[in-house]
Design a protein around this motif. Structure first.
Motif, mmCIF file in Angstrom:
data_model
loop_
_atom_site.group_PDB
_atom_site.id
_atom_site.type_symbol
_atom_site.label_atom_id
_atom_site.label_comp_id
_atom_site.label_asym_id
_atom_site.label_seq_id
_atom_site.Cartn_x
_atom_site.Cartn_y
_atom_site.Cartn_z
ATOM 1 N N ARG A 12 13.681 -26.062 13.012
ATOM 2 C CA ARG A 12 13.590 -26.326 12.159
ATOM 3 C C ARG A 12 12.139 -25.863 12.172
ATOM 4 N NH1 ARG A 12 13.426 -30.079 8.412
ATOM 5 N NH2 ARG A 12 11.229 -31.200 9.351
ATOM 6 N N ALA A 13 11.854 -24.648 11.359
ATOM 7 C CA ALA A 13 10.096 -23.999 11.405
ATOM 8 C C ALA A 13 9.734 -24.256 9.958
ATOM 9 C CB ALA A 13 9.845 -22.308 11.364
ATOM 10 N N SER A 14 8.200 -24.427 9.493
ATOM 11 C CA SER A 14 7.653 -24.762 8.723
ATOM 12 C C SER A 14 7.601 -23.459 7.492
ATOM 13 C CB SER A 14 6.089 -24.443 8.743
ATOM 14 O OG SER A 14 5.979 -23.462 9.511
ATOM 15 N N VAL A 15 7.620 -23.059 6.216
ATOM 16 C CA VAL A 15 7.858 -22.089 5.602
ATOM 17 C C VAL A 15 7.046 -21.338 5.754
ATOM 18 C CG1 VAL A 15 10.132 -23.312 3.879
ATOM 19 C CG2 VAL A 15 7.746 -23.993 3.393
ATOM 20 N N VAL A 16 5.454 -22.680 6.268
ATOM 21 C CA VAL A 16 4.212 -21.101 6.029
ATOM 22 C C VAL A 16 3.732 -21.626 7.717
ATOM 23 C CG1 VAL A 16 1.670 -21.543 5.362
ATOM 24 C CG2 VAL A 16 3.318 -22.165 4.065
ATOM 25 N N GLY A 17 2.995 -19.375 7.807
ATOM 26 C CA GLY A 17 3.370 -19.789 9.295
ATOM 27 C C GLY A 17 1.839 -18.926 9.283
ATOM 28 N N LEU A 18 1.266 -18.637 10.498
ATOM 29 C CA LEU A 18 0.212 -18.454 11.484
ATOM 30 C C LEU A 18 -0.137 -17.045 11.532
ATOM 31 C CD1 LEU A 18 -3.056 -19.106 11.403
ATOM 32 C CD2 LEU A 18 -2.628 -20.439 13.796
ATOM 33 N N GLY A 19 -0.736 -16.215 10.815
ATOM 34 C CA GLY A 19 -0.894 -14.999 11.776
ATOM 35 C C GLY A 19 -1.391 -15.208 12.870
ATOM 36 N N CYS A 20 -0.893 -14.530 13.993
ATOM 37 C CA CYS A 20 -1.971 -14.662 15.430
ATOM 38 C C CYS A 20 -2.461 -13.256 15.381
ATOM 39 C CB CYS A 20 -1.177 -15.160 16.455
ATOM 40 S SG CYS A 20 -0.582 -17.202 15.977
ATOM 41 N N ASN A 21 -2.757 -12.412 14.949
ATOM 42 C CA ASN A 21 -3.115 -10.813 14.903
ATOM 43 C C ASN A 21 -5.094 -11.009 15.640
ATOM 44 O OD1 ASN A 21 -3.756 -11.512 11.922
ATOM 45 N ND2 ASN A 21 -3.972 -8.982 12.163
ATOM 46 N N SER A 22 -5.821 -12.124 15.143
ATOM 47 C CA SER A 22 -6.886 -11.920 15.036
ATOM 48 C C SER A 22 -7.212 -12.713 16.192
ATOM 49 C CB SER A 22 -7.920 -12.698 14.231
ATOM 50 O OG SER A 22 -7.723 -14.027 14.195
ATOM 51 N N ILE A 23 -5.923 -14.613 16.948
ATOM 52 C CA ILE A 23 -6.302 -14.178 18.205
ATOM 53 C C ILE A 23 -6.087 -13.593 19.608
ATOM 54 C CG2 ILE A 23 -5.910 -16.399 19.725
ATOM 55 C CD1 ILE A 23 -4.661 -17.079 17.125
ATOM 56 N N GLY A 24 -7.574 -13.553 20.170
ATOM 57 C CA GLY A 24 -8.572 -12.881 21.311
ATOM 58 C C GLY A 24 -8.839 -11.227 20.856
ATOM 59 N N ALA A 25 -8.891 -11.464 19.467
ATOM 60 C CA ALA A 25 -9.594 -9.564 19.013
ATOM 61 C C ALA A 25 -10.279 -10.173 18.368
ATOM 62 C CB ALA A 25 -8.816 -8.694 18.090
ATOM 63 N N GLY A 26 -11.238 -11.378 17.353
ATOM 64 C CA GLY A 26 -11.724 -12.208 17.193
ATOM 65 C C GLY A 26 -12.012 -13.477 17.066
ATOM 66 N N LEU A 27 -11.664 -13.981 18.006
ATOM 67 C CA LEU A 27 -11.587 -15.393 18.674
ATOM 68 C C LEU A 27 -11.238 -15.776 19.964
ATOM 69 C CD1 LEU A 27 -8.811 -16.716 15.484
ATOM 70 C CD2 LEU A 27 -11.052 -16.643 15.386
ATOM 71 N N ASP A 28 -12.177 -16.329 19.978
ATOM 72 C CA ASP A 28 -12.167 -16.787 21.621
ATOM 73 C C ASP A 28 -11.373 -17.563 21.593
ATOM 74 O OD1 ASP A 28 -13.704 -18.781 20.487
ATOM 75 O OD2 ASP A 28 -15.414 -18.256 21.082
ATOM 76 N N LEU A 29 -11.415 -18.630 23.196
ATOM 77 C CA LEU A 29 -10.517 -20.084 23.215
ATOM 78 C C LEU A 29 -10.906 -21.111 22.137
ATOM 79 C CD1 LEU A 29 -7.899 -21.342 24.541
ATOM 80 C CD2 LEU A 29 -9.607 -21.888 26.678
ATOM 81 N N ALA A 30 -12.238 -21.323 22.222
ATOM 82 C CA ALA A 30 -12.627 -22.551 21.735
ATOM 83 C C ALA A 30 -12.188 -21.978 20.030
ATOM 84 C CB ALA A 30 -14.446 -22.642 21.518
ATOM 85 N N ARG A 31 -12.335 -20.851 19.106
ATOM 86 C CA ARG A 31 -12.032 -21.287 17.989
ATOM 87 C C ARG A 31 -10.424 -20.835 17.863
ATOM 88 N NH1 ARG A 31 -16.286 -16.417 16.441
ATOM 89 N NH2 ARG A 31 -18.215 -17.684 16.140
ATOM 90 N N THR A 32 -9.810 -20.657 18.811
ATOM 91 C CA THR A 32 -7.972 -20.469 19.120
ATOM 92 C C THR A 32 -8.266 -21.826 19.139
ATOM 93 O OG1 THR A 32 -8.087 -18.392 19.941
ATOM 94 C CG2 THR A 32 -5.592 -19.861 20.220
ATOM 95 N N ARG A 33 -8.125 -22.570 19.807
ATOM 96 C CA ARG A 33 -8.128 -24.181 19.912
ATOM 97 C C ARG A 33 -8.430 -24.459 18.712
ATOM 98 N NH1 ARG A 33 -10.092 -25.170 25.894
ATOM 99 N NH2 ARG A 33 -8.356 -25.437 26.452
ATOM 100 N N ALA A 34 -9.272 -24.816 17.535
ATOM 101 C CA ALA A 34 -9.433 -24.836 16.506
ATOM 102 C C ALA A 34 -8.836 -24.807 15.399
ATOM 103 C CB ALA A 34 -10.850 -25.177 16.046
ATOM 104 N N VAL A 35 -8.587 -23.042 15.220
ATOM 105 C CA VAL A 35 -7.388 -23.120 14.172
ATOM 106 C C VAL A 35 -5.564 -23.968 14.488
ATOM 107 C CG1 VAL A 35 -6.451 -20.724 13.179
ATOM 108 C CG2 VAL A 35 -8.825 -20.408 13.639
ATOM 109 N N VAL A 36 -5.392 -22.887 15.640
ATOM 110 C CA VAL A 36 -4.294 -24.251 16.093
ATOM 111 C C VAL A 36 -4.344 -25.151 15.665
ATOM 112 C CG1 VAL A 36 -2.697 -23.949 17.404
ATOM 113 C CG2 VAL A 36 -3.687 -22.116 16.812
ATOM 114 N N ASP A 37 -5.232 -26.042 16.593
ATOM 115 C CA ASP A 37 -5.240 -27.422 15.701
ATOM 116 C C ASP A 37 -5.094 -27.873 14.512
ATOM 117 O OD1 ASP A 37 -5.792 -28.370 18.652
ATOM 118 O OD2 ASP A 37 -7.408 -28.317 18.551
ATOM 119 N N ALA A 38 -6.212 -27.214 13.787
ATOM 120 C CA ALA A 38 -5.691 -27.554 12.450
ATOM 121 C C ALA A 38 -4.661 -27.095 11.468
ATOM 122 C CB ALA A 38 -7.023 -26.475 11.316
ATOM 123 N N ALA A 39 -3.493 -25.996 12.253
ATOM 124 C CA ALA A 39 -2.294 -25.591 11.222
ATOM 125 C C ALA A 39 -1.410 -26.144 11.881
ATOM 126 C CB ALA A 39 -1.844 -23.846 12.102
#
Length: 72
Positions: A12-39
């Motif tokens: 099963r997958a959520s009907v809403v997904g997180l696009g990760c194209n800004s991870i590694g380009a605009g987001l560092d590891l700390a921000r990635t953790r925050a965004v993914v944790d929130a998702a």
């Protein structure tokens, strides 16, 4: 969150997904953790990433891997 079953797999997958194209380009590891944790907190289980995402290419998947528990 609503979920859908993927074919006959039973997965099963959520009907809403997180696009990760800004991870590694605009987001560092700390921000990635925050965004993914929130998702995850919102019930998102679908993360759209690709080898080409990030600077350099592949940085998105690398940071997502670090978020999942690999050492930074």
């Amino acid at each position: 969150m609503r979920y859908r079953t993927l074919g006959d797999s039973g997965l099963r997958a959520s009907v809403v997904g997180l696009g990760c194209n800004s991870i590694g380009a605009g987001l560092d590891l700390a921000r990635t953790r925050a965004v993914v944790d929130a998702a995850i907190e919102e019930g998102i289980t679908l993360f759209d990433t690709a080898e080409a995402y990030g600077e350099p290419a592949g940085a998105s998947e690398e940071l997502l891997g670090h978020r999942a528990g690999a050492p930074a």
